[in-house]
Design an enzyme around this catalytic site. Sequence first.
Site, mmCIF file in Angstrom:
data_model
loop_
_atom_site.group_PDB
_atom_site.id
_atom_site.type_symbol
_atom_site.label_atom_id
_atom_site.label_comp_id
_atom_site.label_asym_id
_atom_site.label_seq_id
_atom_site.Cartn_x
_atom_site.Cartn_y
_atom_site.Cartn_z
ATOM 1 N N GLU A 73 0.760 -1.217 0.018
ATOM 2 C CA GLU A 73 0.074 -0.125 -0.056
ATOM 3 C C GLU A 73 0.795 1.212 0.038
ATOM 4 O OE1 GLU A 73 -2.921 -0.174 3.126
ATOM 5 O OE2 GLU A 73 -4.019 -1.541 1.843
ATOM 6 N N GLU A 110 -6.334 -8.018 -0.228
ATOM 7 C CA GLU A 110 -6.615 -8.185 1.409
ATOM 8 C C GLU A 110 -8.101 -7.963 1.639
ATOM 9 O OE1 GLU A 110 -4.524 -5.383 3.919
ATOM 10 O OE2 GLU A 110 -2.599 -5.711 2.654
#
Length: 669
Positions: free
Chosen positions: A152, A309
């Site tokens: 991320e 995720e």
Amino acid sequence: MKDVFFDHIVHGGDYNPEQWIRTPEIWDEDMRLMKLAHINSATVGIFSWAMIEPEEGVYNFEWLDTMLDKLHANGIDVILATPSGARPNWLAAKYPEVLRVDENGIRNDFGVRHNHCLTSPLYRKKVREINRVIALRYKDHPAVKMWHISNEYSGECHCELCQQAFVEWLKKEYNNDLDELNLQWWNHFWSHTVTDWSQIRSPKYRGEVCSSPLRLAWRRFVSDSHISFYENEIAPLRELTPEIPITTNFMNMYDGIDYQKFASHLDLISWDNYPAWDHGENALVAQNTAFVHDVFRSMKNGQPFFMMESTPSLVNWHDVNKLPASGMQQLSAIQAIAHGADSVQYFQWRKSRGSHEKYHGAVVDHCGHEHTRVFRDVTATGLAIEKLSAVVGGRTDSKAAIVYDWENDWAIKEFCGFNNKNRDYLKECRKWYAPLRKKGIAVDVIPMDADFSKYDLVIAPFLYMLKDGTDKRIEKYVADGGTFVATYLTGIVNKNDLCYLGGWPANDLKKVFGIWNEETDSLPQGMKNKATFNGKMYDVDFVCDLIHANTATVLGTYKSDFYADRPAVTVNDFGMGKAYYVAFRNDGELCSDFCDYIVGELGLKADAPEIEHGAQTEIRKRGNCIFVMNFADNETTVTLGKVYTTVLSNERIAGTVKLPVRGYLVLTD
Ligand code: GLA
Ligand code: ZN
């Protein structure tokens, strides 16, 4: 390189065995439990730098060797991460330049995760080195199937290295022409003329805060810095493991990086999906989540993506973290697959014992065994998706598209004027997306520079900024027979937030839409106007463009204020196509009626027209499979107008079928 990498749906997630290095018996238990939960993949090494390189140049791979071998022996694939998302303590202590500097010039202490300078040649070198060492060690390991780069990417750094890099980036962007930059940024205003490149600094509260072109340029620079940071990271991997596909996990609709630009650098898009299920109206959450899936699916021309995720139960970062009921996680997984995901992955496999994420949901809880609700739910999901291999690689054929563009989002956030509150570009795009989705029509969500030609309908809400050539591309699309819908404040500025002269919308778009937008009124919150469309009255808020219909036909008019009776909705025949203009913002009712109207006009087909369903049941076709998903808080029914086979239970069904709360069906002919 091919673009589908597995022949089954990947079921796995983040696995952080280094947190359990003192209790290796837990690793063996993990293997047993993973197989029990039908896990076929583990993402390893994301935050392992300190464990892999405990001292500069001293490597400790024994634990990771053991881990990869164990996973492989148990038939579990490995998605191997590069560790740049969190640098080790020793590295920051020895080389403080790797740490980020805030906009006030203060360097951060060591801490958190993305806390690194994006420019620092030293950090880039260190990242290349560790990635090379990892790639050399595992390039031939049979378990390793994909690279997960960093984690991320996000944030920005204002250090002197970044300031210099920004200036270099600007020189390239403006062909070394300071005059051109001064013109594009309208710098003679407020005596802001730049006479030397070195005068340009990053935007900040105690500095230049009012120059939207500077702010836009900075956003582009930061975004490009992430991309070049990533390119630097992957260089050794491309060299040593050219066959192993590369992804990095995108963070929902994060606006700090232009993901639509980043996409072309990845072999596969992946994103982290954390909807707030069971915190309110699930149908609305589903609709918003569907939009994001479609954004990511559209980034590489419909190539399937990974849901890298998701939580198997709760998160720890909502204000209040409610437990979703059983079945919700599975329905969420199915929704991802329906929209183009080839994976269902969790954060994380085993719950951390301490520190920041110890209350974040995980497949294995602190109790350590399989006799939990969450473990059973994940196992049920694993079993279900094993039966969905036929979906892998499947595409969606969309004839409608919504334009959602990262750079337009930035431009809308940065300008000062009209209505400075609640601009909500994303919400606005979702408002136009929702009615199409409710009708079961497949929609792509694309940037303004995507190819429009494959769509019958393109809706571009609030297209305030036009990238170079966008006006010409819209013109060609409509001239060639396309239907284009624009709304208020369209075609106002170029990519530097510099207004188009000669009337809005820009240039020849006035001919395409057959209108001229003379003024724009803004309505203070709570103040409404009304407008008609096809004889029905709608509430109007936010802004109203006061347009003139030149060649356009007026389909609706304003009802009050000094511009009552002036055009509010128009359509123009242009070439072989039509261009609609909706000059105001509405609460969604008009979007819904308008979509009904236009779907009828164009004869757009739902994914599965022979299935009757309620508004809170989502229908999606992917490849040969039709997904029917109930997001309502109650049991519902759907009526199947023909006989289908259920993919999970292999039964033939037709007629009225009950769907329990959080129930779904996957059907084929
Ligand atoms: C992000 C991160 C993960 C984890 C989760 C928690 O998605 O990538 O490492 O912190 O959030 O929700
Ligand atoms: Zn920096």
